[in-house]
Write an enzyme that holds these catalytic residues in place. Structure first.
Site, PDB file in Angstrom:
ATOM      1  N   ILE A   8     -17.068  -9.424  35.243  1.00 20.44           N
ATOM      2  CA  ILE A   8     -17.728  -8.129  34.973  1.00 20.44           C
ATOM      3  C   ILE A   8     -17.267  -7.519  33.653  1.00 20.44           C
ATOM      4  N   THR A   9     -16.016  -7.810  33.245  1.00 27.74           N
ATOM      5  CA  THR A   9     -15.498  -7.205  32.010  1.00 27.74           C
ATOM      6  C   THR A   9     -15.946  -7.971  30.760  1.00 27.74           C
ATOM      7  N   GLN A  11     -18.817 -10.110  28.189  1.00 26.25           N
ATOM      8  CA  GLN A  11     -20.085  -9.733  27.541  1.00 26.25           C
ATOM      9  C   GLN A  11     -21.237  -9.711  28.555  1.00 26.25           C
ATOM     10  N   LEU A  82     -19.870 -15.271  36.866  1.00 26.55           N
ATOM     11  CA  LEU A  82     -19.800 -15.313  35.395  1.00 26.55           C
ATOM     12  C   LEU A  82     -18.358 -15.474  34.912  1.00 26.55           C
ATOM     13  N   ALA A  84     -14.983 -16.886  33.753  1.00 30.06           N
ATOM     14  CA  ALA A  84     -14.608 -18.190  33.186  1.00 30.06           C
ATOM     15  C   ALA A  84     -13.618 -18.004  32.057  1.00 30.06           C
ATOM     16  N   GLN A  85     -12.841 -19.041  31.779  1.00 27.16           N
ATOM     17  CA  GLN A  85     -12.184 -19.160  30.482  1.00 27.16           C
ATOM     18  C   GLN A  85     -13.289 -19.770  29.632  1.00 27.16           C
ATOM     19  N   SER A 128     -23.807 -23.976  31.292  1.00 29.18           N
ATOM     20  CA  SER A 128     -23.793 -23.809  29.834  1.00 29.18           C
ATOM     21  C   SER A 128     -24.428 -24.984  29.093  1.00 29.18           C
ATOM     22  N   GLU A 130     -23.221 -26.146  26.596  1.00 29.35           N
ATOM     23  CA  GLU A 130     -22.103 -27.002  26.183  1.00 29.35           C
ATOM     24  C   GLU A 130     -22.050 -28.280  27.011  1.00 29.35           C
ATOM     25  N   TYR A 165     -13.628 -27.404  28.500  1.00 38.35           N
ATOM     26  CA  TYR A 165     -14.497 -26.325  29.013  1.00 38.35           C
ATOM     27  C   TYR A 165     -15.799 -26.908  29.562  1.00 38.35           C
ATOM     28  N   HIS A 195     -25.508 -17.044  23.590  1.00 38.21           N
ATOM     29  CA  HIS A 195     -26.132 -15.728  23.473  1.00 38.21           C
ATOM     30  C   HIS A 195     -25.070 -14.717  23.058  1.00 38.21           C
TER      31      HIS A 195
HETATM   32  P1  NAP Z   1     -16.625 -13.717  28.322  1.00 34.33           P
HETATM   33  O1  NAP Z   1     -17.065 -12.538  27.521  1.00 34.33           O
HETATM   34  O2  NAP Z   1     -15.555 -14.599  27.809  1.00 34.33           O
HETATM   35  O3  NAP Z   1     -16.201 -13.172  29.768  1.00 34.33           O
HETATM   36  C1  NAP Z   1     -15.535 -13.988  30.685  1.00 34.33           C
HETATM   37  C2  NAP Z   1     -15.201 -13.153  31.903  1.00 34.33           C
HETATM   38  O4  NAP Z   1     -14.524 -13.977  32.858  1.00 34.33           O
HETATM   39  C3  NAP Z   1     -14.273 -11.963  31.614  1.00 34.33           C
HETATM   40  O5  NAP Z   1     -14.699 -10.868  32.386  1.00 34.33           O
HETATM   41  C4  NAP Z   1     -12.935 -12.472  32.114  1.00 34.33           C
HETATM   42  O6  NAP Z   1     -12.068 -11.433  32.526  1.00 34.33           O
HETATM   43  C5  NAP Z   1     -13.395 -13.251  33.331  1.00 34.33           C
HETATM   44  N1  NAP Z   1     -12.365 -14.153  33.844  1.00 34.33           N
HETATM   45  C6  NAP Z   1     -11.561 -14.973  33.143  1.00 34.33           C
HETATM   46  N2  NAP Z   1     -10.709 -15.611  33.952  1.00 34.33           N
HETATM   47  C7  NAP Z   1     -10.971 -15.177  35.204  1.00 34.33           C
HETATM   48  C8  NAP Z   1     -10.423 -15.434  36.470  1.00 34.33           C
HETATM   49  N3  NAP Z   1      -9.398 -16.287  36.635  1.00 34.33           N
HETATM   50  N4  NAP Z   1     -10.937 -14.805  37.571  1.00 34.33           N
HETATM   51  C9  NAP Z   1     -11.956 -13.933  37.421  1.00 34.33           C
HETATM   52  N5  NAP Z   1     -12.523 -13.630  36.239  1.00 34.33           N
HETATM   53  C10 NAP Z   1     -12.035 -14.241  35.141  1.00 34.33           C
HETATM   54  O7  NAP Z   1     -17.876 -14.653  28.644  1.00 34.33           O
HETATM   55  P2  NAP Z   1     -19.451 -14.328  28.567  1.00 34.33           P
HETATM   56  O8  NAP Z   1     -19.925 -14.638  27.196  1.00 34.33           O
HETATM   57  O9  NAP Z   1     -19.702 -13.004  29.166  1.00 34.33           O
HETATM   58  O10 NAP Z   1     -20.020 -15.483  29.492  1.00 34.33           O
HETATM   59  C11 NAP Z   1     -20.216 -15.260  30.896  1.00 34.33           C
HETATM   60  C12 NAP Z   1     -20.283 -16.607  31.597  1.00 34.33           C
HETATM   61  O11 NAP Z   1     -21.360 -17.367  31.071  1.00 34.33           O
HETATM   62  C13 NAP Z   1     -19.040 -17.473  31.424  1.00 34.33           C
HETATM   63  O12 NAP Z   1     -18.887 -18.218  32.605  1.00 34.33           O
HETATM   64  C14 NAP Z   1     -19.404 -18.404  30.270  1.00 34.33           C
HETATM   65  O13 NAP Z   1     -18.670 -19.586  30.358  1.00 34.33           O
HETATM   66  C15 NAP Z   1     -20.883 -18.610  30.557  1.00 34.33           C
HETATM   67  N6  NAP Z   1     -21.726 -18.919  29.396  1.00 34.33           N
HETATM   68  C16 NAP Z   1     -21.701 -18.091  28.311  1.00 34.33           C
HETATM   69  C17 NAP Z   1     -22.554 -18.342  27.249  1.00 34.33           C
HETATM   70  C18 NAP Z   1     -22.567 -17.453  26.027  1.00 34.33           C
HETATM   71  O14 NAP Z   1     -23.112 -17.887  25.002  1.00 34.33           O
HETATM   72  N7  NAP Z   1     -22.051 -16.235  26.123  1.00 34.33           N
HETATM   73  C19 NAP Z   1     -23.428 -19.437  27.299  1.00 34.33           C
HETATM   74  C20 NAP Z   1     -23.425 -20.241  28.436  1.00 34.33           C
HETATM   75  C21 NAP Z   1     -22.585 -19.952  29.501  1.00 34.33           C
HETATM   76  P3  NAP Z   1     -10.946 -10.801  31.532  1.00 34.33           P
HETATM   77  O15 NAP Z   1     -11.620  -9.635  30.889  1.00 34.33           O
HETATM   78  O16 NAP Z   1      -9.866 -10.430  32.471  1.00 34.33           O
HETATM   79  O17 NAP Z   1     -10.559 -11.867  30.549  1.00 34.33           O
HETATM   80  N1  GDD Z   2     -15.183 -19.676  17.520  1.00 35.20           N
HETATM   81  C1  GDD Z   2     -15.302 -20.145  16.259  1.00 35.20           C
HETATM   82  N2  GDD Z   2     -14.496 -19.656  15.281  1.00 35.20           N
HETATM   83  N3  GDD Z   2     -16.241 -21.084  16.031  1.00 35.20           N
HETATM   84  C2  GDD Z   2     -16.370 -21.524  14.758  1.00 35.20           C
HETATM   85  C3  GDD Z   2     -15.581 -21.043  13.708  1.00 35.20           C
HETATM   86  C4  GDD Z   2     -14.585 -20.077  13.993  1.00 35.20           C
HETATM   87  O1  GDD Z   2     -13.848 -19.621  13.125  1.00 35.20           O
HETATM   88  N4  GDD Z   2     -15.977 -21.660  12.565  1.00 35.20           N
HETATM   89  C5  GDD Z   2     -16.958 -22.484  12.883  1.00 35.20           C
HETATM   90  N5  GDD Z   2     -17.208 -22.423  14.217  1.00 35.20           N
HETATM   91  C6  GDD Z   2     -18.210 -23.227  14.939  1.00 35.20           C
HETATM   92  C7  GDD Z   2     -17.654 -23.971  16.159  1.00 35.20           C
HETATM   93  O2  GDD Z   2     -16.968 -25.149  15.742  1.00 35.20           O
HETATM   94  C8  GDD Z   2     -18.956 -24.243  16.909  1.00 35.20           C
HETATM   95  O3  GDD Z   2     -19.597 -25.390  16.379  1.00 35.20           O
HETATM   96  C9  GDD Z   2     -19.817 -23.029  16.585  1.00 35.20           C
HETATM   97  O4  GDD Z   2     -19.199 -22.376  15.462  1.00 35.20           O
HETATM   98  C10 GDD Z   2     -19.964 -22.023  17.726  1.00 35.20           C
HETATM   99  O5  GDD Z   2     -18.673 -21.702  18.206  1.00 35.20           O
HETATM  100  P1  GDD Z   2     -18.459 -20.484  19.244  1.00 35.20           P
HETATM  101  O6  GDD Z   2     -19.082 -19.256  18.721  1.00 35.20           O
HETATM  102  O7  GDD Z   2     -17.014 -20.460  19.585  1.00 35.20           O
HETATM  103  O8  GDD Z   2     -19.356 -20.916  20.488  1.00 35.20           O
HETATM  104  P2  GDD Z   2     -19.494 -22.304  21.264  1.00 35.20           P
HETATM  105  O9  GDD Z   2     -20.838 -22.856  20.959  1.00 35.20           O
HETATM  106  O10 GDD Z   2     -18.333 -23.170  21.057  1.00 35.20           O
HETATM  107  O11 GDD Z   2     -19.428 -21.811  22.788  1.00 35.20           O
HETATM  108  C11 GDD Z   2     -20.163 -20.660  23.226  1.00 35.20           C
HETATM  109  O12 GDD Z   2     -21.447 -21.041  23.672  1.00 35.20           O
HETATM  110  C12 GDD Z   2     -21.450 -21.898  24.831  1.00 35.20           C
HETATM  111  C13 GDD Z   2     -22.924 -22.219  25.149  1.00 35.20           C
HETATM  112  O13 GDD Z   2     -23.356 -23.262  24.329  1.00 35.20           O
HETATM  113  C14 GDD Z   2     -19.337 -19.988  24.329  1.00 35.20           C
HETATM  114  O14 GDD Z   2     -19.910 -18.743  24.651  1.00 35.20           O
HETATM  115  C15 GDD Z   2     -19.308 -20.841  25.586  1.00 35.20           C
HETATM  116  O15 GDD Z   2     -18.685 -20.113  26.639  1.00 35.20           O
HETATM  117  C16 GDD Z   2     -20.765 -21.163  25.974  1.00 35.20           C
HETATM  118  O16 GDD Z   2     -20.794 -21.960  27.149  1.00 35.20           O
END
Ligand code: NAP
Ligand code: GDD
Length: 370
Positions: A8-9, A11, A82, A84-85, A128, A130, A165, A195
């Site tokens: 919940i905390t 994005q 939602l 996750a690490q 994801s 990923e 991951y 996103h």
């Molecule tokens: P985020 O901002 O990193 O948030 C992750 C959340 O998980 C935080 O609230 C965190 O709490 C919580 N969390 C971490 N460890 C936990 C634990 N042991 N027990 C319960 N909660 C825990 O991620 P997001 O971008 O909102 O993404 C939400 C979900 O969608 C994640 O599962 C992510 O892997 C997945 N996802 C994200 C994307 C993307 O592009 N954003 C794309 C595909 C899938 P704290 O505040 O305590 O750290």
């Molecule tokens: N984080 C980060 N920091 N990424 C960088 C940097 C940097 O300084 N420079 C280049 N990148 C490149 C990474 O190597 C990767 O190819 C791309 O930018 C995106 O990195 P992130 O923004 O960290 O996102 P991600 O694609 O690895 O993962 C995110 O999207 C996944 C869905 O495809 C996360 O939100 C994951 O939780 C999610 O599942």
């Protein structure tokens, strides 16, 4: 209607809570104990009558069971997982913790639902893009009459994960399918592509860029531009810094340090994507859906649009490529195909790539206005 939300905390948790509250849901958010306040993204709803926090952790089954017993409403409960690490690079540094939270955490919830005989609960798993990793399919674009060959990923593309991951997410994804098929749970997985938005964590590349731009904007607002005093400070010039002069003092600002700029990502706006999550749980039958824009851009493209938005044509003098940010394995290309989500859920993204970048830059430049 009741919804229990892990993460919940984060994005997405914060956007989803906004959406559910606007629909009249009672929302229970699960937060783990932290030594500093992590409720910044949900501050605006903490006092909402239909919102409450429960302390719990997906790695602690007893906390999940306690929360399910206390809050599951036999009439209608939705559970959005939602939590996750979620940082890919960090998962190489903490693979065990990532596995426990992102992988086994999902099993802990699903098994608790079954053991407590709470099969009325509709479950959403945050899968994801990923998980596709190094894999994609190729064919002609079905939306173009004379289509050129293009690479894409959809619900039928095989997974070839490239990080601890992504492997944990694959395990959670398969577990969700198993509980759907094996126990008849209404369990759906949204395979979401990247996103972003102003609530994005600042260690992800998009927000790292726009936050830097916000700080740089503040730095350059006062004083004399670097180029006009270049001759005076050339002896002290460090290529990792940008300089300017204020009251006869030379001020320095660190350049933006990034890793791989060549990767392609299909970036959308987080607010649009949580609607897709909710839509999945409103379907009669559970299923898996890809949620994406269908467009792909490199990090260079993101930099182009972001810097042009603050009237800098050539960002290369502001960015340093630092191998520190390279990953042991990379996902080079992500571009989703959202035909199923469009046709079955009626979901479409509302923000374009350029809208998204500008939204984030505008937010971060305003945040740092003096
Ligand atoms: P985020 O901002 O990193 O948030 C992750 C959340 O998980 C935080 O609230 C965190 O709490 C919580 N969390 C971490 N460890 C936990 C634990 N042991 N027990 C319960 N909660 C825990 O991620 P997001 O971008 O909102 O993404 C939400 C979900 O969608 C994640 O599962 C992510 O892997 C997945 N996802 C994200 C994307 C993307 O592009 N954003 C794309 C595909 C899938 P704290 O505040 O305590 O750290
Ligand atoms: N984080 C980060 N920091 N990424 C960088 C940097 C940097 O300084 N420079 C280049 N990148 C490149 C990474 O190597 C990767 O190819 C791309 O930018 C995106 O990195 P992130 O923004 O960290 O996102 P991600 O694609 O690895 O993962 C995110 O999207 C996944 C869905 O495809 C996360 O939100 C994951 O939780 C999610 O599942």
């Amino acid at each position: 209607m009741k919804a229990i939300v892990t993460g919940i905390t984060g994005q997405d948790g914060s956007h989803l809570a906004d959406l559910l509250l606007s629909k009249g849901y009672e929302v229970v958010g699960i937060t783990r104990r932290t030594s500093t306040d992590n409720t910044g993204r949900i501050k605006h709803i903490l006092d909402h009558d239909n919102f409450q926090l429960e302390s719990g952790d997906v790695t602690d089954v007893s906390s999940i069971i306690r929360i399910l017993k206390k809050h599951s409403d036999p009439m209608q409960t939705e559970f959005y997982n939602l939590g996750a690490q979620s940082h890919v690079a960090e998962s190489f540094k903490q693979p065990g913790a990532t596995w426990d939270i992102t992988g086994k955490g999902t099993l802990n919830i699903l098994q608790s639902i079954v053991d407590l005989d709470m099969k009325h609960i509709r479950f959403y798993q945050a899968s994801s893009s990923e998980m596709f990793g190094a894999s994609c399919d190729t064919d002609t674009n079905p939306n173009q009459k004379i289509g050129k060959m293009e690479r894409y990923q959809d619900e039928n593309t095989k997974f070839l994960p490239q990080s601890p991951y992504a492997i944990a997410k694959c395990a959670a994804h398969y577990m969700t399918r198993l509980f759907r098929e094996g126990y008849g749970l209404h369990a759906s997985a949204g395979i979401l592509f990247n996103h972003e938005g102003p609530r994005r964590g600042d260690a992800f590349v998009t927000r790292k860029i726009t936050k830097w731009i916000g700080e740089y904007h503040k730095f350059k607002r006062r004083g004399v531009a670097y180029s006009s005093v270049l001759h005076k400070i050339s002896l002290t010039e460090d290529p990792d810094y940008i300089y300017r002069v204020e009251h006869n003092k030379i001020l320095e600002f660190p350049k933006l340090r990034l890793g791989n700029l060549e990767a392609f990502r299909d970036w959308g706006y987080a607010g649009d994507y949580v609607e897709g999550m909710w839509m999945m749980l409103q379907q009669k039958d559970p299923d898996d859906y890809v949620i994406c824009t269908g467009e792909t851009h490199t990090i260079r493209d993101f930099l182009d649009v972001a810097f042009k938005h603050i009237e800098i044509e050539d960002w290369t003098q502001y960015v340093v490529v630092d191998p520190e940010f390279y990953r042991p394995a990379e996902v080079d290309y992500l571009r989703g195909r959202n035909t199923k989500a469009k046709e079955k859920l009626g979901w479409t993204p509302k923000h374009s790539f350029k809208d998204l970048v500008k939204l984030m830059v505008d937010h971060d430049t305003k945040l740092t206005k003096e």
